[in-house]
Scaffold this motif. Structure first.
Motif, PDB file in Angstrom:
ATOM      1  N   GLU A 169     -68.042  11.306 -84.170  1.00  0.00           N
ATOM      2  CA  GLU A 169     -69.489  11.502 -84.268  1.00  0.00           C
ATOM      3  C   GLU A 169     -69.930  11.919 -85.669  1.00  0.00           C
ATOM      4  N   GLY A 170     -68.938  12.123 -86.572  1.00  0.00           N
ATOM      5  CA  GLY A 170     -69.275  12.492 -87.938  1.00  0.00           C
ATOM      6  C   GLY A 170     -69.393  13.981 -88.170  1.00  0.00           C
ATOM      7  N   ARG A 171     -68.925  14.793 -87.233  1.00  0.00           N
ATOM      8  CA  ARG A 171     -69.018  16.246 -87.369  1.00  0.00           C
ATOM      9  C   ARG A 171     -68.014  16.768 -88.393  1.00  0.00           C
ATOM     10  N   THR A 172     -68.408  17.792 -89.130  1.00  0.00           N
ATOM     11  CA  THR A 172     -67.491  18.453 -90.053  1.00  0.00           C
ATOM     12  C   THR A 172     -66.610  19.422 -89.272  1.00  0.00           C
ATOM     13  N   ASN A 173     -65.551  19.916 -89.926  1.00  0.00           N
ATOM     14  CA  ASN A 173     -64.689  20.891 -89.264  1.00  0.00           C
ATOM     15  C   ASN A 173     -65.479  22.122 -88.836  1.00  0.00           C
ATOM     16  N   ARG A 174     -66.394  22.576 -89.683  1.00  0.00           N
ATOM     17  CA  ARG A 174     -67.196  23.746 -89.355  1.00  0.00           C
ATOM     18  C   ARG A 174     -68.082  23.478 -88.142  1.00  0.00           C
ATOM     19  N   GLU A 175     -68.696  22.312 -88.105  1.00  0.00           N
ATOM     20  CA  GLU A 175     -69.553  21.969 -86.965  1.00  0.00           C
ATOM     21  C   GLU A 175     -68.733  21.868 -85.683  1.00  0.00           C
ATOM     22  N   ILE A 176     -67.541  21.262 -85.783  1.00  0.00           N
ATOM     23  CA  ILE A 176     -66.677  21.144 -84.605  1.00  0.00           C
ATOM     24  C   ILE A 176     -66.261  22.531 -84.129  1.00  0.00           C
ATOM     25  N   ALA A 177     -65.920  23.401 -85.063  1.00  0.00           N
ATOM     26  CA  ALA A 177     -65.522  24.766 -84.717  1.00  0.00           C
ATOM     27  C   ALA A 177     -66.649  25.489 -83.991  1.00  0.00           C
ATOM     28  N   ASP A 178     -67.863  25.342 -84.497  1.00  0.00           N
ATOM     29  CA  ASP A 178     -69.009  26.002 -83.874  1.00  0.00           C
ATOM     30  C   ASP A 178     -69.268  25.458 -82.477  1.00  0.00           C
ATOM     31  N   LEU A 179     -69.167  24.135 -82.324  1.00  0.00           N
ATOM     32  CA  LEU A 179     -69.436  23.514 -81.034  1.00  0.00           C
ATOM     33  C   LEU A 179     -68.397  23.904 -79.984  1.00  0.00           C
ATOM     34  N   LEU A 180     -67.143  24.014 -80.406  1.00  0.00           N
ATOM     35  CA  LEU A 180     -66.062  24.303 -79.462  1.00  0.00           C
ATOM     36  C   LEU A 180     -65.764  25.786 -79.344  1.00  0.00           C
ATOM     37  N   GLY A 181     -66.420  26.597 -80.180  1.00  0.00           N
ATOM     38  CA  GLY A 181     -66.182  28.026 -80.132  1.00  0.00           C
ATOM     39  C   GLY A 181     -64.797  28.418 -80.618  1.00  0.00           C
ATOM     40  N   LEU A 182     -64.265  27.673 -81.588  1.00  0.00           N
ATOM     41  CA  LEU A 182     -62.932  27.926 -82.121  1.00  0.00           C
ATOM     42  C   LEU A 182     -63.008  28.250 -83.613  1.00  0.00           C
ATOM     43  N   ALA A 183     -61.927  28.789 -84.148  1.00  0.00           N
ATOM     44  CA  ALA A 183     -61.863  29.058 -85.586  1.00  0.00           C
ATOM     45  C   ALA A 183     -61.724  27.740 -86.342  1.00  0.00           C
TER      46      ALA A 183
END
Length: 217
Positions: A169-183
């Motif tokens: 979907e083009g998400r950055t690592n930071r965006e993925i982390a925020d969405l999944l609630g992970l570091a």
């Protein structure tokens, strides 16, 4: 799916235990976690535990089930949330699906139908009651089938599959982390594992490989 991990959110202990017993009939190894309220459920998810499915009642002591579904759909969009409720009227079903639920299962279903519906969701489908006493309907999108196929082909874990979807979907690592609630560091580890599985050196080439196999944003 060879195994699964499911979170059951239900404040009535007997009902919660009945759902857990139903999960034991799925025909696959299934690890269950239980929560009696929304706060307990959020604490489990935010602790970093990974779930393939969340089952929740609508009548919770500390938060409306509709609100909880909305929060989970927003913060953890790759974890399917299915409502299991006695309030199986058309308005409640539509409201739950609009909030982001991946399905709705009536508590009035037999144990066999309940197990069948849960299995369908774990396989990527959506279950909803029909209001003319027809069996539950199951719909599985072509995109979901493609994701499952690629995940199996490359031997990805459920967590890696979630990250791969968001990468596409083009998400950055930071965006993925925020969405999944992970570091963010955890996301980097998953990304590295995905690149190794695909046999490519970087994210750009990974996206090319996935696009060629039909997985696009």
């Amino acid at each position: 799916m060879e195994s699964c991990r499911v979170l059951v959110i239900e404040d009535h202990a007997l009902v919660r235990e009945a759902l857990v017993r139903a999960l034991d009939q799925l025909g696959m190894p299934c690890e269950q976690a239980q929560a009696a309220c929304a706060a307990e459920a959020m604490a489990l998810i935010e602790s970093g535990q990974e779930f393939d499915l969340v089952l929740t009642d609508l009548m919770l002591p500390d938060m409306s089930g509709f609100s909880l579904v909305s929060v989970l759909a927003h913060r953890f969009p790759t974890i399917p949330v299915v409502v299991v409720s006695a309030l199986a009227d058309e308005a409640s079903v539509k409201r739950a699906l609009k909030a982001g639920a991946a399905g709705f299962i009536s508590k009035a279903l037999s144990s066999d139908r309940l197990v069948e519906s849960i299995r369908a969701v774990l396989e990527g489908g959506m279950v909803t009651p029909e209001f003319q006493q027809a069996p539950a309907t199951v719909q599985r999108s072509p995109r979901r089938r493609g994701i499952d196929s690629l995940s199996e082909q490359y031997g990805l874990t459920s967590a890696q599959t979630r990250v791969m979807e968001l990468m596409v979907e083009g998400r950055t690592n930071r965006e993925i982390a925020d969405l999944l609630g992970l570091a963010e560091g955890t996301i980097k580890v998953h990304c590295s594992a995905i690149l190794r599985a695909l046999g490519v050196p970087n994210r750009a080439q990974a996206l090319v490989v996935l696009a060629r196999q039909g997985l696009r944003a």
